[in-house]
Design a protein around this motif. Sequence first.
Motif, PDB file in Angstrom:
ATOM      1  N   PHE A 154      -7.989  47.461 -26.800  1.00  0.00           N
ATOM      2  CA  PHE A 154      -7.988  46.560 -25.639  1.00  0.00           C
ATOM      3  C   PHE A 154      -6.645  45.827 -25.545  1.00  0.00           C
ATOM      4  O   PHE A 154      -6.108  45.612 -24.463  1.00  0.00           O
ATOM      5  CB  PHE A 154      -9.135  45.536 -25.714  1.00  0.00           C
ATOM      6  N   GLU A 160      -4.812  43.245 -22.880  1.00  0.00           N
ATOM      7  CA  GLU A 160      -5.877  42.268 -22.608  1.00  0.00           C
ATOM      8  C   GLU A 160      -5.715  41.101 -23.589  1.00  0.00           C
ATOM      9  O   GLU A 160      -5.747  41.299 -24.803  1.00  0.00           O
ATOM     10  CB  GLU A 160      -7.242  42.959 -22.772  1.00  0.00           C
ATOM     11  N   ALA A 163      -8.813  40.280 -26.116  1.00  0.00           N
ATOM     12  CA  ALA A 163      -9.298  41.518 -26.723  1.00  0.00           C
ATOM     13  C   ALA A 163     -10.353  41.250 -27.805  1.00  0.00           C
ATOM     14  O   ALA A 163     -11.379  41.933 -27.852  1.00  0.00           O
ATOM     15  CB  ALA A 163      -8.120  42.299 -27.310  1.00  0.00           C
ATOM     16  N   ILE A 166     -13.813  40.054 -26.471  1.00  0.00           N
ATOM     17  CA  ILE A 166     -14.528  41.125 -25.769  1.00  0.00           C
ATOM     18  C   ILE A 166     -15.053  42.154 -26.778  1.00  0.00           C
ATOM     19  O   ILE A 166     -16.203  42.598 -26.681  1.00  0.00           O
ATOM     20  CB  ILE A 166     -13.613  41.786 -24.702  1.00  0.00           C
ATOM     21  N   ILE A 189     -18.331  42.350 -20.555  1.00  0.00           N
ATOM     22  CA  ILE A 189     -16.949  41.847 -20.572  1.00  0.00           C
ATOM     23  C   ILE A 189     -16.882  40.493 -19.862  1.00  0.00           C
ATOM     24  O   ILE A 189     -16.333  39.519 -20.391  1.00  0.00           O
ATOM     25  CB  ILE A 189     -15.992  42.866 -19.895  1.00  0.00           C
ATOM     26  N   VAL A 209      -9.779  46.306 -19.752  1.00  0.00           N
ATOM     27  CA  VAL A 209     -10.574  47.003 -20.763  1.00  0.00           C
ATOM     28  C   VAL A 209     -10.871  48.430 -20.291  1.00  0.00           C
ATOM     29  O   VAL A 209     -10.800  49.387 -21.072  1.00  0.00           O
ATOM     30  CB  VAL A 209     -11.869  46.228 -21.077  1.00  0.00           C
TER      31      VAL A 209
END
Length: 314
Positions: A154, A160, A163, A166, A189, A209
């Motif tokens: 991620f 992201e 990360a 998530i 998410i 993602v």
Amino acid sequence: VEFSHLPVMAREVAGYIGCRPGGVYVDGTVGGGGYARELLRGCAEPGDVRLIGMDVDAAALKAAALRLADFTESITLVRRNFREIRDVLDELGIESIDGLMLDLGVSSHQIDDPERGFSFRFDARLDMRMDRRLRLSASEIVNRWDAARLEEIFRDYGEERRARRIAVAIVEARKRGPIETTRELADIIIGALPPHARSSRTIHPATRVFQALRIAVNDELESLRTGLAEGAAALRPGARLVAVSFHSLEDRIVKETFRSLAASCVCPPGLPVCVCEARPVLRVLTRRVLRPAPEEVAENPRARSAKLRAAERI
Ligand SMILES: C[S@@+](CC[C@H](N)C(=O)[O-])C[C@H]1O[C@@H](n2cnc3c(N)ncnc32)[C@H](O)[C@@H]1O
């Protein structure tokens, strides 16, 4: 689903590649055949030219065959990953080529087909395989990879910022049962984000993602590195390589690969003299990256993030 994909910067790509009588060209991502058609239409004697169209997606090759029906005597379509370009050329008895074009990422056709599971706009089984002969799918990654590996992709492939949160939320959620669909994943998410980050005016909060999963499923960055290097090595002197990318990770790889193939020395910095004896293989033609014209972006929003880079074999 009918194949619908508007080629991006096709005229610019074909312009860089050109057409030499008797030339052999490779479209490594033939998709719906848009680039290939533009190139062949620009050839004075297309019957004399050979175009190898590669794609890992069977639906794309079918669409390309239809789109290129006027040029059947010139084209050879193969269901292969462009990272295997050297093997493909060897199998066809071709030593060197007169041009290679790569139009990276997914086609609109793939994104818009709910069955393929690329998009959270539809509720579909998590899949995202461009090549459906392969086993690794988004579902396998989401349901089996540990939190550390999820976090890594991620962060590295999705850029992201959240990360870890998530990844942890996914691992928690799947304890209650497998995560099966794109919507389920998108909801997990969103639920992992702090409230102020749940709605964004620019991109959907699951976009990064999903991008990361797609890149991991299809091993996109490694394919690109290998394909560029092997493709450049297959060009005859004066032949061109053109790559169109759609996000910064891809563009960085194109830029850095071109730069290193154009360098006359690839020694680690700090050595007093050059010991590598590298010879430049490419000359970069696009000092600055080329972007689509505003008219094209107005007509085709997918073009807005396109970046074209071209190089010529020395
Ligand atoms: C953006 S589309 C290409 C569209 C095409 N230029 C056209 O004008 O219709 C990208 C295509 O490349 C294929 N593809 C992506 N990565 C590939 C790879 N490593 N090897 C072969 N095909 C690939 C995808 O399946 C998709 O059909």
